[in-house]
Design an enzyme around this catalytic site. Structure first.
Site, PDB file in Angstrom:
ATOM      1  CG  HIS A 242      58.936  40.662  46.075  1.00  0.00           C
ATOM      2  ND1 HIS A 242      59.948  41.602  45.935  1.00  0.00           N
ATOM      3  CD2 HIS A 242      59.384  39.546  45.444  1.00  0.00           C
ATOM      4  CE1 HIS A 242      60.933  41.087  45.249  1.00  0.00           C
ATOM      5  NE2 HIS A 242      60.632  39.843  44.935  1.00  0.00           N
TER       6      HIS A 242
HETATM    7  O1  RIB Z   1      58.374  41.638  41.424  1.00  0.00           O
HETATM    8  C1  RIB Z   1      57.783  40.947  42.496  1.00  0.00           C
HETATM    9  C2  RIB Z   1      56.326  40.770  42.258  1.00  0.00           C
HETATM   10  O2  RIB Z   1      56.123  39.989  41.087  1.00  0.00           O
HETATM   11  C3  RIB Z   1      55.626  39.976  43.388  1.00  0.00           C
HETATM   12  O3  RIB Z   1      54.294  40.391  43.491  1.00  0.00           O
HETATM   13  C4  RIB Z   1      55.684  38.561  42.902  1.00  0.00           C
HETATM   14  O4  RIB Z   1      54.613  37.751  43.390  1.00  0.00           O
HETATM   15  C5  RIB Z   1      55.505  38.766  41.429  1.00  0.00           C
HETATM   16  O5  RIB Z   1      54.107  38.881  41.173  1.00  0.00           O
END
Ligand code: RIB
Ligand code: CA
Length: 313
Positions: A242
């Site tokens: 992500h």
């Molecule tokens: O949903 C993904 C996000 O949530 C990313 O930033 C991961 O690190 C968590 O914080």
């Protein structure tokens, strides 16, 4: 080279850690500071983890400022089931010697934006938006001084990952997200729709593990720990990486497609709390307030990531 000044606001988290490494390795970026927030794990751990990652990257020059230990108006929800009890499970890194900066994250954000020329600093939130919202509340003048907010959060075609409707970063602090998305600050968002296209496949992890440095194998081990949850949930080879999408967008925006949309945040409903209501088909007639990333060149993304991490210790 005109370097792009950025502040990364983060809740490490293995994917946050890889984003920090990518930023630390990229000379196009001037990493002014790292601010931490409670999210994946409590604030004490996200702050410790940020220090460990910057030390691993050889970037003891970057200040780490601790921020909010809870959301604006709801109890903290964390994600140890994804990231492990330390938030950086997969590798045991040594205790950092890099100190925690004495300034609170919100003060650091405000001070930096007021000291730097208006419109030059980009904020890169990788976790819940609590610190960003607090800074905007305490210093409304900074809204016109922020060049752009490039954040990881939300989802539309992919729905949510913490509830059927909501992605974790927005779910943890919906009010903060609402205040950021209605601030008038230019926003680019990397939702689950795009991050689920950059999967940590075994081939990609193997390329990182093969790097002749310390960082490559560490990043590979983080990915192998982090991805197990999503592999089981989605039945794919690899998990979505992500947060590095935010940094990759800054470095090579051509890796992504996007559309300017109106985005609103659900803050009231128990059922859909934290949902990013992305008007992808422009049916509301409401003005666009965010550039929404949609597709990624995953091979190009991992080529960039691997090339840059190879430059670290
Ligand atoms: O949903 C993904 C996000 O949530 C990313 O930033 C991961 O690190 C968590 O914080
Ligand atoms: Ca994160």
């Amino acid at each position: 080279m005109n370097r792009l000044p950025i502040i990364i606001d983060t809740d490490p988290g293995q994917d946050d850690a890889v984003a920090l490494l990518l930023a630390a390795a990229s000379p196009e970026l001037e990493l002014l500071g790292v601010t931490t927030v409670a999210g994946n794990v409590p604030l004490s751990l996200t702050t410790l983890n940020a220090r460990k990652v910057l030390e691993l990257a050889g970037r003891r020059d970057v200040p780490v400022c601790a921020g909010a230990d809870r959301p604006l108006d709801v109890p903290l929800v964390t994600a140890e089931h994804v990231h492990g009890d330390t938030g950086l499970n997969g590798v045991d890194l040594p205790e950092p010697t890099l100190p925690v900066d004495a300034r609170h994250a919100v003060d650091f954000i405000i001070q930096t934006l007021r000291e730097r020329p208006a419109g030059t600093v980009t904020l890169c939130p990788l976790g819940p938006l609590t610190n960003i919202a607090l800074a905007l509340r305490r210093a409304p003048d900074i809204a016109t001084r922020i060049r752009r907010i490039v954040l990881m959060g939300g989802g539309f075609f992919e729905g949510g990952n913490v509830t059927p409707a909501a992605e974790f970063n927005i779910y943890v602090d919906p009010q903060a997200a609402h205040e950021v998305f209605t601030s008038g600050v230019p926003i680019t968002m990397a939702p689950l729709d795009v991050t689920h296209e950059v999967l940590t496949t075994q081939k990609r992890i193997d390329a990182l593990r093969a790097l002749p440095n310390r960082v490559g194998p560490v990043a590979a081990a983080w990915m192998e720990f982090f991805e197990r949850y999503d592999e089981e949930k989605y039945g794919q080879d690899g998990g979505p990486l992500h947060d590095p999408c935010v940094i990759a967008f800054l470095l090579q925006p051509g890796l992504f497609t996007s559309r300017d949309c109106n985005v609103r945040i659900e803050t009231q409903s128990e059922l859909t709390r934290g949902m990013t209501v992305i008007d992808w088909w422009a049916v509301t007639g409401l003005p666009a307030n965010a550039q929404v990333l949609r597709h990624a060149d995953a091979d190009g993304f991992f080529a960039l990531l691997t090339e840059r991490l190879a430059a670290l210790p």
